[in-house]
Scaffold this active site. Sequence first.
Site, PDB file in Angstrom:
ATOM      1  N   CYS A 427      -8.898   8.527  -3.869  1.00  0.00           N
ATOM      2  CA  CYS A 427      -9.247   7.092  -3.808  1.00  0.00           C
ATOM      3  C   CYS A 427     -10.233   6.752  -2.707  1.00  0.00           C
ATOM      4  O   CYS A 427     -11.095   5.915  -2.999  1.00  0.00           O
ATOM      5  CB  CYS A 427      -7.993   6.266  -3.761  1.00  0.00           C
ATOM      6  N   HIS A 471      -3.681   3.869  -0.342  1.00  0.00           N
ATOM      7  CA  HIS A 471      -4.748   3.708  -1.426  1.00  0.00           C
ATOM      8  C   HIS A 471      -5.783   3.368  -0.650  1.00  0.00           C
ATOM      9  O   HIS A 471      -5.563   2.531   0.417  1.00  0.00           O
ATOM     10  CB  HIS A 471      -4.059   2.964  -2.495  1.00  0.00           C
ATOM     11  N   ASP A 487     -11.309  -1.803  -8.144  1.00  0.00           N
ATOM     12  CA  ASP A 487     -10.790  -0.494  -7.802  1.00  0.00           C
ATOM     13  C   ASP A 487     -11.222   0.466  -8.501  1.00  0.00           C
ATOM     14  O   ASP A 487     -10.915   0.751  -9.853  1.00  0.00           O
ATOM     15  CB  ASP A 487      -9.106  -0.664  -7.946  1.00  0.00           C
TER      16      ASP A 487
END
Lengths: 677, 328
Positions: A427, A471, A487
């Site tokens: 991520c 994250h 995202d």
Amino acid sequence: MPQFFRMTRESLTSDRQAQSLPAGRTAILTLLMALVPVLGPHVAHLPAWCSAFAALMFAWRGYITWREVKRPTPLPKTWLLMVLLVITLAATLYTHRTLFGRDAGVTFLTILVSLKLLETRTKRDIVVAISLSYFLILTNFFYSQSIAVAALMLVALVLITSALIAANRDADAMPFMRQTRLAGVVILQAFPMMLVLFVLFPRVPGPLWGLPADANAGVTGLSDNMSPGMITSLSLSDGIAFRVTFNGAEPRPADLYWRGPVLSAFDGRNWRIQLPDPKRPSRFEPGGATFDYSVTLEPSSRPWIFALEMPTKLPADAHLTPDLQPVVDKPITSRRRYDAQSAPQYKSVATETQEDLAPYLALPEGSNPRTRNLMAGWLFQGRGPAQIVDMALNYFRTEEFFYTLEPPLLDNNPIDQFLFISKRGFCEHYSSAFVVMMRSAGIPARVVTGYQGGEINPVDGVFTVRQSDAHAWAEVWLRGRGWTRVDPTAAVSPARISFGMHGALPQRFAPPLITRFTGAWSAAWLDRVRFDWEALSNRWNQLVLNYSPDRQRETLERLGMKTPDWRDMAIAMVTGVGLICLAVTGWMLRTVREHDPVERAWRAFCKRLARAGAPREPSEGPLDYARRAAGQLRTGTADTPGAIEAAAAAYAALRYGPKPDKVRVRQFTQLVRNFQI
Amino acid sequence: MEATTASKLFRFSMIYNWIFQPRGPETGEIFLHQRRVFIFPTRYGFFFAFSLLGFLASSINYDLSLGFVLTFFLGAAGLVAMLHTFRNQLHLYLKPLKAEPVFAGSEASFDLLLENRKGYERAAIWLKTVDAETVTDIAPYQSVNVTLTAPAVKRGWLTLPRITVETRYPLGLLRSWSYWQPDLPCLVYPKPAPTGMRFPDAPEGSGEGAPTGPGAEDFAGLREHQVTDSPRHIAWKNAILAMETGMPLLVKHFHGAASSEVVLDYDTLPPAMDMEQRLSLLTRWVLDADALKFTYALKLQETVLGPAGGDPQRLSCLRALALFGVAP
């Protein structure tokens, strides 16, 4: 007065004599045994040489004590112990670079106890070693206060107390099991008083003095910067970041974005927090449903907390930075519980000027040229910001990007390398690359770190958010919409957001047994055990470990004390301890009050004879007395003298003979009761 | 306002008396009821309490919930230990048994009985006097004999100094104690004078035809051995002692004059000897005469014992010697 002083002085000199008795074998062996659970958990963080040294010293002392039974075995000479002390101290200094602080302190204490055991000759020595061992129990709690450690330390507490009892057997030793049972009884009797003290002892918010630098060393979690690989390493940790209880409805899994550090400064490789100046805060309006929840945050040594996007209520000492990161005044050094409210369907409000947004466009000169070229190409096609965002996400989706925990190492121009060469990442790679892409295209953007998702425990409904849920995502500023969450990881691996990280990763990345069971591994009963255990751990954290001054006030108010201050607590505490002390006294002295039936019957018998005219002389034994009384008494029947002597003989047999059984005791009491005069 | 030192002392001694209720010698069996058992922390008890403050400070500083648990557990265990220590001594029965007479200059032994009439063990019970100490465990429903010694310096009655019965069991944090002065006098005989003094001559005409010894002459005492002495006259009973101690070998000394009994008379001893020396010498003679199975009389001014022989005579003579001039 002088006599009174003499009493006290005599009491203390008398102690000194008793202290110089030789230390008992049982006491030494029991203490050696007790040190196993005390030092066992320490092995994990003691330097290896220190664990080995302690084990060697214990074995040596055990050998001496064992061999002593057959022939006198001298303890090592004092000069040898001094040499060992100097060497080990030097090693401590070398390993820890200091003699103070948590880790060095524990190493030092371990050495001290090991060497003290080898010079333990008298009762005083063993008592000193025992006191050090009690303190070593405490040092375990610097590292872990879990249920397992607590249970182990309870065993250690009983064993050390058992050693102390053995040390005080001045005459004869006692079998180990009986002595340990007595220690258990003492600890059990101490339990209710401990409970009262624990609940009512006025809690002072710590720390009293500065915490040493290493007090929270080794705590993992998000930091104030992000470099490639940082969150990847967190993902392998099953450590708990925080636990959440929702009061009422729970948000959808896709809304579980726990906002943490917002990173807007980029040096080409690392992202850092940089507060915009002048400080014009990003604004938003809460919309849709709000959710109330309580968070129990593990200590992180960082001055921020986590809240669902976007928080509408925070604890009193917390506020939102201009970047909308929830922060607190002081670093979180101990587990902390707070209540918050959030509105996941918030609407950002765009009030920023061009000047306010400048920091969110900054990129280091000349870095990542291929990315810049790509974005310049997209701009050249005349795309608007919203379209460019979509194109970027599409780029991730259509090119061969992989979501992996084992990304290749990236060197110069890491974004270029990631976007055009390796195309493998986690991520932080996706969010970082995405924000650089946006900034290259003139769209203000920033990286937001935090946690995504969490696991609900069906047993108690508590969400557990682990370090592995860490994250990173992005926010872009769009005209008319303000800061908008994007995202990019979701574009590559939608499962990451919908099913949590473990739905997104290949099986072999499943972290260690017990903590995670996924897919085919999953066994229902194991899940059940795991959830039960975690629910228990959570209760333990809430009730025992998180008993802060605030929680104490809440608890006492629930128990009916109105606005308790320390005076009320002290009074309640002393009263409680006093009452329990009385109860324990009553229980312990019950055997003292209920006189032994033989004794009671005999006294009644003597009283009756005294009334008849033959009182017992204090120095007279039972048989002599009966003989005299039988001759002296003229009342009663012809059998009376015989009956008196028979009663006395029975009494003497019960009193001085072998341990009487119940039948004979009853016969005696009946004999005496039926006696007439 | 004008509290003088003397009145302060008085007040404190009142307090002392009220707390400890000194009793003096007590006859018979003693029962340690609650009013007789005192308790006070030991040095280690104070140290333990002090170190718990350290535990508490660490727990507050590092916010260790389990540190608090440990600290409070240990503190509460200290309170519980107080009850255990107190109970370890409470309701113990103490009984003086006997004290056999001894000669001055040796150790007197006092036999005492400690009785536990409860169903739990009492461990590490100490008995201490200024001169001696001993420690014992007492099993449930059992009694234990203990012996305390005291140096017998002077003849007469020796009373055991006040005994402190004490215990620190089980944790050594507190010491509970009681005072006990048993009325158990020990009779101390005078120290026998060294051997070798001649028996006094028997007064003339006192003989009544007592059996004569093998030497056809009457035994008159012992003197040091000379090479010319007949081996028959050596006092063999003393010889072993003499060889062990390096004292001169003694021979029986016989008088030609007929005298059937020995009279040991305090008043006929040389005037240069003082009372203690005379009593010491008479003690020696009584022992010698008894060893040789003689019939003898002891005259201590107006007291006359005997003539007689055997244990009763010896014991009553020694008792009279021990108590001569001692206020009853």
